[in-house]
Write a protein that holds these residues in place. Structure first.
Motif, PDB file in Angstrom:
ATOM      1  N   PRO A   1       0.800  -1.231   0.000  1.00  0.00           N
ATOM      2  CA  PRO A   1       0.000   0.000   0.000  1.00  0.00           C
ATOM      3  C   PRO A   1       0.830   1.277   0.000  1.00  0.00           C
ATOM      4  O   PRO A   1       0.493   2.235  -0.699  1.00  0.00           O
ATOM      5  N   SER A   2       1.916   1.303   0.769  1.00  0.00           N
ATOM      6  CA  SER A   2       2.722   2.522   0.829  1.00  0.00           C
ATOM      7  C   SER A   2       3.433   2.790  -0.496  1.00  0.00           C
ATOM      8  O   SER A   2       3.651   3.954  -0.877  1.00  0.00           O
ATOM      9  N   VAL A   3       3.783   1.723  -1.219  1.00  0.00           N
ATOM     10  CA  VAL A   3       4.426   1.890  -2.528  1.00  0.00           C
ATOM     11  C   VAL A   3       3.414   2.419  -3.538  1.00  0.00           C
ATOM     12  O   VAL A   3       3.724   3.314  -4.344  1.00  0.00           O
ATOM     13  N   ALA A   4       2.200   1.890  -3.496  1.00  0.00           N
ATOM     14  CA  ALA A   4       1.149   2.403  -4.381  1.00  0.00           C
ATOM     15  C   ALA A   4       0.894   3.883  -4.094  1.00  0.00           C
ATOM     16  O   ALA A   4       0.723   4.690  -5.028  1.00  0.00           O
ATOM     17  N   ARG A   5       0.892   4.250  -2.838  1.00  0.00           N
ATOM     18  CA  ARG A   5       0.691   5.657  -2.479  1.00  0.00           C
ATOM     19  C   ARG A   5       1.842   6.508  -2.997  1.00  0.00           C
ATOM     20  O   ARG A   5       1.625   7.617  -3.523  1.00  0.00           O
ATOM     21  N   PHE A   6       3.058   6.028  -2.880  1.00  0.00           N
ATOM     22  CA  PHE A   6       4.223   6.755  -3.368  1.00  0.00           C
ATOM     23  C   PHE A   6       4.127   7.009  -4.870  1.00  0.00           C
ATOM     24  O   PHE A   6       4.445   8.110  -5.347  1.00  0.00           O
ATOM     25  N   ARG A   7       3.687   6.019  -5.612  1.00  0.00           N
ATOM     26  CA  ARG A   7       3.605   6.153  -7.067  1.00  0.00           C
ATOM     27  C   ARG A   7       2.558   7.164  -7.506  1.00  0.00           C
ATOM     28  O   ARG A   7       2.573   7.619  -8.657  1.00  0.00           O
ATOM     29  N   ALA A   8       1.684   7.521  -6.590  1.00  0.00           N
ATOM     30  CA  ALA A   8       0.656   8.524  -6.894  1.00  0.00           C
ATOM     31  C   ALA A   8       0.932   9.854  -6.216  1.00  0.00           C
ATOM     32  O   ALA A   8       0.101  10.768  -6.283  1.00  0.00           O
ATOM     33  N   ASP A   9       2.089   9.983  -5.573  1.00  0.00           N
ATOM     34  CA  ASP A   9       2.397  11.163  -4.770  1.00  0.00           C
ATOM     35  C   ASP A   9       3.597  11.892  -5.372  1.00  0.00           C
ATOM     36  O   ASP A   9       4.749  11.505  -5.163  1.00  0.00           O
ATOM     37  N   ALA A  10       3.330  12.954  -6.099  1.00  0.00           N
ATOM     38  CA  ALA A  10       4.396  13.683  -6.787  1.00  0.00           C
ATOM     39  C   ALA A  10       5.388  14.301  -5.806  1.00  0.00           C
ATOM     40  O   ALA A  10       6.592  14.359  -6.081  1.00  0.00           O
ATOM     41  N   ALA A  11       4.910  14.768  -4.660  1.00  0.00           N
ATOM     42  CA  ALA A  11       5.796  15.394  -3.682  1.00  0.00           C
ATOM     43  C   ALA A  11       6.794  14.388  -3.119  1.00  0.00           C
ATOM     44  O   ALA A  11       7.987  14.692  -2.959  1.00  0.00           O
ATOM     45  N   ALA A  12       6.324  13.191  -2.806  1.00  0.00           N
ATOM     46  CA  ALA A  12       7.217  12.153  -2.281  1.00  0.00           C
ATOM     47  C   ALA A  12       8.241  11.735  -3.336  1.00  0.00           C
ATOM     48  O   ALA A  12       9.421  11.538  -3.031  1.00  0.00           O
ATOM     49  N   GLN A  13       7.809  11.615  -4.576  1.00  0.00           N
ATOM     50  CA  GLN A  13       8.729  11.258  -5.657  1.00  0.00           C
ATOM     51  C   GLN A  13       9.790  12.335  -5.848  1.00  0.00           C
ATOM     52  O   GLN A  13      10.974  12.036  -6.044  1.00  0.00           O
ATOM     53  N   SER A  14       9.384  13.586  -5.780  1.00  0.00           N
ATOM     54  CA  SER A  14      10.337  14.691  -5.927  1.00  0.00           C
ATOM     55  C   SER A  14      11.347  14.694  -4.792  1.00  0.00           C
ATOM     56  O   SER A  14      12.543  14.960  -5.003  1.00  0.00           O
ATOM     57  N   ALA A  15      10.883  14.386  -3.585  1.00  0.00           N
ATOM     58  CA  ALA A  15      11.787  14.346  -2.439  1.00  0.00           C
ATOM     59  C   ALA A  15      12.854  13.267  -2.621  1.00  0.00           C
ATOM     60  O   ALA A  15      14.044  13.481  -2.336  1.00  0.00           O
ATOM     61  N   LEU A  16      12.464  12.092  -3.097  1.00  0.00           N
ATOM     62  CA  LEU A  16      13.409  10.990  -3.283  1.00  0.00           C
ATOM     63  C   LEU A  16      14.375  11.272  -4.428  1.00  0.00           C
ATOM     64  O   LEU A  16      15.467  10.703  -4.481  1.00  0.00           O
ATOM     65  N   ALA A  17      13.986  12.135  -5.335  1.00  0.00           N
ATOM     66  CA  ALA A  17      14.844  12.486  -6.469  1.00  0.00           C
ATOM     67  C   ALA A  17      15.781  13.647  -6.169  1.00  0.00           C
ATOM     68  O   ALA A  17      16.612  14.007  -7.005  1.00  0.00           O
ATOM     69  N   ALA A  18      15.679  14.232  -4.986  1.00  0.00           N
ATOM     70  CA  ALA A  18      16.470  15.425  -4.666  1.00  0.00           C
ATOM     71  C   ALA A  18      17.005  15.360  -3.244  1.00  0.00           C
ATOM     72  O   ALA A  18      16.865  16.302  -2.467  1.00  0.00           O
ATOM     73  N   THR A  19      17.627  14.231  -2.894  1.00  0.00           N
ATOM     74  CA  THR A  19      18.172  14.098  -1.540  1.00  0.00           C
ATOM     75  C   THR A  19      19.380  15.015  -1.357  1.00  0.00           C
ATOM     76  O   THR A  19      20.065  15.382  -2.318  1.00  0.00           O
ATOM     77  N   ARG A  20      19.652  15.371  -0.109  1.00  0.00           N
ATOM     78  CA  ARG A  20      20.801  16.214   0.211  1.00  0.00           C
ATOM     79  C   ARG A  20      22.056  15.352   0.331  1.00  0.00           C
ATOM     80  O   ARG A  20      21.989  14.205   0.800  1.00  0.00           O
ATOM     81  N   PRO A  21      23.217  15.858  -0.069  1.00  0.00           N
ATOM     82  CA  PRO A  21      24.457  15.106   0.142  1.00  0.00           C
ATOM     83  C   PRO A  21      24.697  14.889   1.630  1.00  0.00           C
ATOM     84  O   PRO A  21      24.572  15.820   2.432  1.00  0.00           O
ATOM     85  N   LEU A  22      25.043  13.682   1.986  1.00  0.00           N
ATOM     86  CA  LEU A  22      25.224  13.355   3.406  1.00  0.00           C
ATOM     87  C   LEU A  22      26.328  14.202   4.031  1.00  0.00           C
ATOM     88  O   LEU A  22      26.245  14.585   5.207  1.00  0.00           O
ATOM     89  N   ALA A  23      27.346  14.541   3.260  1.00  0.00           N
ATOM     90  CA  ALA A  23      28.446  15.347   3.792  1.00  0.00           C
ATOM     91  C   ALA A  23      27.990  16.733   4.234  1.00  0.00           C
ATOM     92  O   ALA A  23      28.633  17.361   5.073  1.00  0.00           O
ATOM     93  N   ALA A  24      26.887  17.200   3.668  1.00  0.00           N
ATOM     94  CA  ALA A  24      26.377  18.526   4.034  1.00  0.00           C
ATOM     95  C   ALA A  24      25.596  18.495   5.339  1.00  0.00           C
ATOM     96  O   ALA A  24      25.263  19.547   5.888  1.00  0.00           O
ATOM     97  N   ILE A  25      25.319  17.285   5.831  1.00  0.00           N
ATOM     98  CA  ILE A  25      24.507  17.146   7.052  1.00  0.00           C
ATOM     99  C   ILE A  25      25.325  16.638   8.224  1.00  0.00           C
ATOM    100  O   ILE A  25      25.241  17.160   9.331  1.00  0.00           O
ATOM    101  N   ALA A  26      26.096  15.612   8.009  1.00  0.00           N
ATOM    102  CA  ALA A  26      26.810  14.959   9.107  1.00  0.00           C
ATOM    103  C   ALA A  26      28.232  15.487   9.211  1.00  0.00           C
ATOM    104  O   ALA A  26      28.953  15.518   8.217  1.00  0.00           O
ATOM    105  N   PRO A  27      28.665  15.844  10.410  1.00  0.00           N
ATOM    106  CA  PRO A  27      27.884  15.907  11.643  1.00  0.00           C
ATOM    107  C   PRO A  27      27.330  17.299  11.928  1.00  0.00           C
ATOM    108  O   PRO A  27      26.906  17.591  13.020  1.00  0.00           O
ATOM    109  N   HIS A  28      27.361  18.202  10.908  1.00  0.00           N
ATOM    110  CA  HIS A  28      26.967  19.591  11.113  1.00  0.00           C
ATOM    111  C   HIS A  28      25.486  19.678  11.493  1.00  0.00           C
ATOM    112  O   HIS A  28      24.625  19.110  10.837  1.00  0.00           O
TER     113      HIS A  28
END
Length: 233
Positions: free
Chosen positions: A61-88
């Motif tokens: 069910p959560s995968v079906a919801r993801f496939r219909a959710d443009a915001a969630a898809q956009s978020a997964l396509a634009a992750t932040r580089p880990l170096a920009a977060i850890a440990p700052h």
């Protein structure tokens, strides 16, 4: 409530990456609870997903919801580089961390120095941190302040050797996760193959397999509700 997801960037010659249900089930649970969610990966940008996980039938069910959710898809396509977060900005910036699996973490998150710093800092701060399936590979290089493996003596679970064998994965990844965790001194537990199984040891929460993704996220959410963090400065 601020939750950081740490995701793989590894696609590999034999296509692999993130097991999508291990991201979507907790993502929507936390989002529906009003959490502010940040997604990060070693390379930043889009996260590759495992074609085998993408083809699971019936579609979770959560995968079906993801496939219909443009915001969630956009978020997964634009992750932040880990170096920009850890440990700052950590741990002040986040109340919890969640590591989904898929085979990808076996290659990139297991040796990643930024992931290691993030996890070790989280443990020092008693910040809740959860791993599911092969996401626990990120623990392999982590050390306690005394230099011992961070997992030594800790109760945890992960995708079991039996599940790796049944899925034909034993010879495909750099190491067998259960074997590595046991060799590092972990008190490894597991349930039946493919069944939900979650282990909590203090602020460390682990889930065995994709079926454990939602109950693991529910356990983390319950812990955050019981032990709210101080507001960020």
């Amino acid at each position: 409530m601020r939750i950081l997801f740490v995701l793989t960037s590894h696609a590999g010659d034999r296509p692999t990456g993130l097991w999508i249900e291990e991201f979507t089930a907790p993502y929507f649970l936390f989002r529906d609870a009003g959490a502010a969610i940040t997604l990060a990966s070693p390379l930043g940008g889009p996260v590759p997903t495992d074609p085998t996980g993408d083809a699971v039938e019936p579609v979770p069910p959560s995968v079906a919801r993801f496939r219909a959710d443009a915001a969630a898809q956009s978020a997964l396509a634009a992750t932040r580089p880990l170096a920009a977060i850890a440990p700052h900005g950590f741990p002040q910036g986040f109340d919890a961390i969640f590591y989904p699996g898929g085979l990808g973490p076996m290659w990139d998150l297991a040796p990643d120095p930024h992931s290691r710093a993030l996890i070790e800092t989280a443990f020092t701060a008693a910040t809740p941190i959860a791993f599911v399936c092969h996401g626990q590979a990120a623990l392999a290089a982590c050390r306690a302040p005394d230099g011992r493996p961070l997992v030594a003596g800790r109760r945890l679970t992960a995708f079991s050797h039996a599940e790796d064998e049944a899925a034909g994965l034993v010879t495909l990844a750099p190491f067998v996760l259960e074997d590595r965790l046991r060799a590092l001194g972990a008190d490894f537990r597991h349930g039946p193959p493919d069944a939900p199984f979650v282990v909590r040891d203090g602020h460390l929460l682990t889930g065995q397999n994709p079926a454990s993704s939602l109950p693991l996220a529910e356990a983390l959410l319950a812990l955050l509700t019981l032990e709210p963090r101080s507001p960020a400065p």
